[in-house]
Motif scaffolding. Structure first.
Motif, PDB file in Angstrom:
ATOM      1  N   LEU A  33      16.978  41.928  66.352  1.00  0.00           N
ATOM      2  CA  LEU A  33      18.177  40.865  66.296  1.00  0.00           C
ATOM      3  C   LEU A  33      18.061  40.424  64.881  1.00  0.00           C
ATOM      4  N   ALA A  34      16.953  40.062  64.479  1.00  0.00           N
ATOM      5  CA  ALA A  34      16.640  39.259  63.140  1.00  0.00           C
ATOM      6  C   ALA A  34      17.235  40.138  62.075  1.00  0.00           C
ATOM      7  N   LEU A  35      16.555  41.555  62.272  1.00  0.00           N
ATOM      8  CA  LEU A  35      16.929  42.467  61.075  1.00  0.00           C
ATOM      9  C   LEU A  35      18.265  42.598  60.976  1.00  0.00           C
ATOM     10  N   LEU A  36      19.170  42.372  62.204  1.00  0.00           N
ATOM     11  CA  LEU A  36      20.586  42.731  62.075  1.00  0.00           C
ATOM     12  C   LEU A  36      21.415  41.612  61.654  1.00  0.00           C
ATOM     13  N   GLY A  37      20.714  40.395  61.977  1.00  0.00           N
ATOM     14  CA  GLY A  37      21.322  39.069  61.604  1.00  0.00           C
ATOM     15  C   GLY A  37      21.112  38.715  60.252  1.00  0.00           C
ATOM     16  N   CYS A  38      21.452  37.297  59.964  1.00  0.00           N
ATOM     17  CA  CYS A  38      21.134  36.714  58.741  1.00  0.00           C
ATOM     18  C   CYS A  38      19.732  36.363  58.690  1.00  0.00           C
ATOM     19  N   ASN A  39      19.057  37.262  57.953  1.00  0.00           N
ATOM     20  CA  ASN A  39      17.441  37.373  57.726  1.00  0.00           C
ATOM     21  C   ASN A  39      16.857  36.941  56.719  1.00  0.00           C
ATOM     22  N   LEU A  40      16.173  35.376  56.922  1.00  0.00           N
ATOM     23  CA  LEU A  40      15.844  35.004  55.852  1.00  0.00           C
ATOM     24  C   LEU A  40      14.304  35.569  55.437  1.00  0.00           C
TER      25      LEU A  40
END
Ligand code: ZN
Length: 559
Positions: free
Chosen positions: A74-81
């Motif tokens: 989900l982190a890869l797909l979302g706004c990933n800092l």
């Protein structure tokens, strides 16, 4: 015996079968022979696929022994800092995401405190980037939530709001919320975020699988099946992907033990595990969180934190007496316990609980303690004695700025000397497993192995920007290449209870393996090689393109 489908020759082969072997044969997904090139080539028929390793290392597939795969996906797909480690980097990613996503909330993750002056971000900083709607970003370690003013307003958080139990609203001099919510305080805003839909979780898990296969990971142990802080419950996504056949990696997991639950909750957990088994996911393990992390004084220490007033030692999540009873009950039910133990007191309480279970039940399940930031020297030998696996997150064992500036001043010099005591545990005969705790830190096993063997940051890790991270941290705690590779493959497979099927290149085991781009000559080699090919049950599950310079990260888009 039928003819092999696949041969690999010319390999620097990591196999316990024969130390001089350079080749292996695979038939119907299983390793059927290990030997010299000559012996193995003699088995070939016309249809046999042949991989010439040309001297490159061929290892068992990596096994991540402690990971949160769905959250990572989900982190890869979302706004990933995670892709940056600077203020400008974060600003660019957030602005771009907000521009291209019209979601009601801007949600992302992966920030490091040491990017910001003073160690933490502010709501004003986020207001500038997202002025028009609520925005919330979870820190890389999942213990902090960065919120903008609109998110705080919607949650009704003001200077009058009291800190919730096991959480803290970070405040300015006048008591006004600055925009960071620690631990349970994060739930004040995260509960307002529209929840992930089941198809988002499924997509997150499959995105994670694709990414992990590209890093040579063929098996993993999900360390938390249940909902915790901002992590969504991934159990339904596992059941769905197992049922439809899209989950190809060898996956096990630990059912979450609710921190407030007492020994009388054991039957309830057993019921949940039974229900998951009936749905197709066999769970043999339970996750118990016994403390927090050192950086915010929630790790449980034997002696107080240094320089903190009043005297603070960190709370045990579960009272030692209850922990012992719960452990004995679960052990008697045939379940293995995956403890979270960071501080030396939490580690000791977990060991004491296993000792109690052994006294009551006799020898039984292999249990494990993950993280082990600080272990009292008196407890090192008890791991082997009690058959407790030390589940290590090797990438953490280095002198990052965050560690030097925030963590070591809190634990003090004498305890900092026993920071992540891998070598001491190994020398005392402890069984070792390894994992990444992704998305807390990178899931790349080659990075983890590099740090396990050198106690320095990998050259390509952009989160290590200070010079000290390139000099060895507690160099006497380094592991040998063989010990580290064993821990990241067979050790984790043993800890997860699937070592009969996978975890080493042996005749009769599944052909789960990884071909690297070159040999492992010394501990610096982990920085110089990449994964060329990942093979799962004899089938190529990932192959590096000829032009690739590093493992690909799946593209980002809105969730
Ligand atoms: Zn974890």
């Amino acid at each position: 015996m039928s003819a092999p489908n696949l041969l690999i020759t010319g390999a620097q082969l990591w196999s316990p079968e024969r130390s001089c072997a350079t080749a292996l044969a695979v038939t119907n997904g299983v390793v059927t022979a290990v030997g010299s090139d000559e012996e193995i080539l003699a088995l070939a028929v016309a249809e046999t696929e042949h991989i010439q390793a040309a001297g490159a290392a061929v290892l068992p597939g990596f096994h991540d022994g402690h990971i949160h795969a769905t959250a990572g996906g989900l982190a890869l797909l979302g706004c990933n800092l995670d892709a940056a480690h600077s203020l400008e980097g974060y600003a660019g990613i957030i602005r771009n995401f907000a521009l291209t996503n019209d979601s009601e909330w801007v949600v992302g993750s992966g920030w490091f405190g040491d990017v910001f002056t003073g160690g933490l971000p502010t709501r004003q900083l986020l207001d500038e980037l997202v002025p028009d709607r609520p925005a919330v970003f979870t820190s890389h370690d999942a213990h902090g939530v960065w919120a903008n003013t609109e998110a705080l307003r919607r949650a009704g958080i003001t200077r009058e709001t009291a800190d919730p139990a096991a959480g803290r609203i970070v405040r300015g001099e006048q008591g006004e919320p600055t925009g960071v919510l620690m631990d349970a305080a994060g739930e004040l805003v995260s509960r307002l975020i529209p929840p992930h839909r089941p198809e988002d979780l499924r997509r997150g898990l499959l995105t994670a699988q694709q990414h992990l296969l590209s890093l040579g990971i063929t098996a993993w142990h999900d360390a938390l099946l249940g909902a915790y802080l901002t992590l969504p419950d991934s159990l339904p996504a596992y059941i769905e992907t197992i049922t439809e056949g899209s989950l190809r990696a060898r996956v096990t997991g630990s059912m979450w033990w609710p921190p407030a639950a007492g020994p009388d909750c054991v039957p309830e957990i057993l019921e949940k595990i039974q229900a998951a088994a009936e749905a197709g996911f066999k769970i043999r393990s339970v996750k118990i969180m016994q403390d927090g992390i050192c950086e915010n004084c929630t790790a449980a220490l034997i002696e107080p934190y240094t320089g903190v007033h009043p005297e603070v030692r960190g709370d045990s999540v579960i009272s030692p007496r209850h922990l012992a009873d719960i452990t004995a009950e679960l052990d008697a039910a045939g379940l293995s316990i995956h403890f979270h133990g960071v501080g030396d007191r939490a580690v000791r309480e977990c060991l004491d609980a296993v000792a109690h279970a052994r006294r009551r039940n006799g020898p039984g399940q292999r249990h494990q303690i993950a993280h082990l930031d600080v272990v009292d020297p008196a407890d090192i030998g008890r791991f082997a004695e009690l058959e407790v696996t030390a589940n290590l997150q090797p990438l953490w064992a280095r002198n990052d700025q965050e560690v030097l500036e925030r963590k070591f001043p809190l634990i003090g010099d004498s305890r900092a000397r026993h920071h992540f005591p891998f070598g001491a545990l190994r020398n005392a005969g402890a069984h070792l497993a390894m994992g990444s705790d992704w998305p807390v830190t990178s899931p790349d096993p080659l990075w983890g192995l590099h740090t396990a063997c050198t106690r320095t940051a990998p050259a390509a890790d952009h989160h290590a920007f200070n010079a000290e991270s390139r000099t060895p941290a507690q160099p006497e705690e380094r592991l040998s290449i063989d010990d580290a590779i064993r821990a990241y493959t067979l050790g984790s497979a043993e800890a997860s209870g699937i070592a009969k099927e996978t975890g080493s290149l042996q005749v009769g085991k599944l052909a789960d393996l990884v071909v690297l781009t070159g040999p492992i000559a010394n501990s610096e080699s982990f920085d110089q090689v990449r994964v060329a090919r990942t093979i799962l049950g004899g089938e190529t599950a990932y192959q590096r393109s000829q032009t690739a310079h590093r493992a690909e990260v799946p593209g980002r888009s809105g969730r």
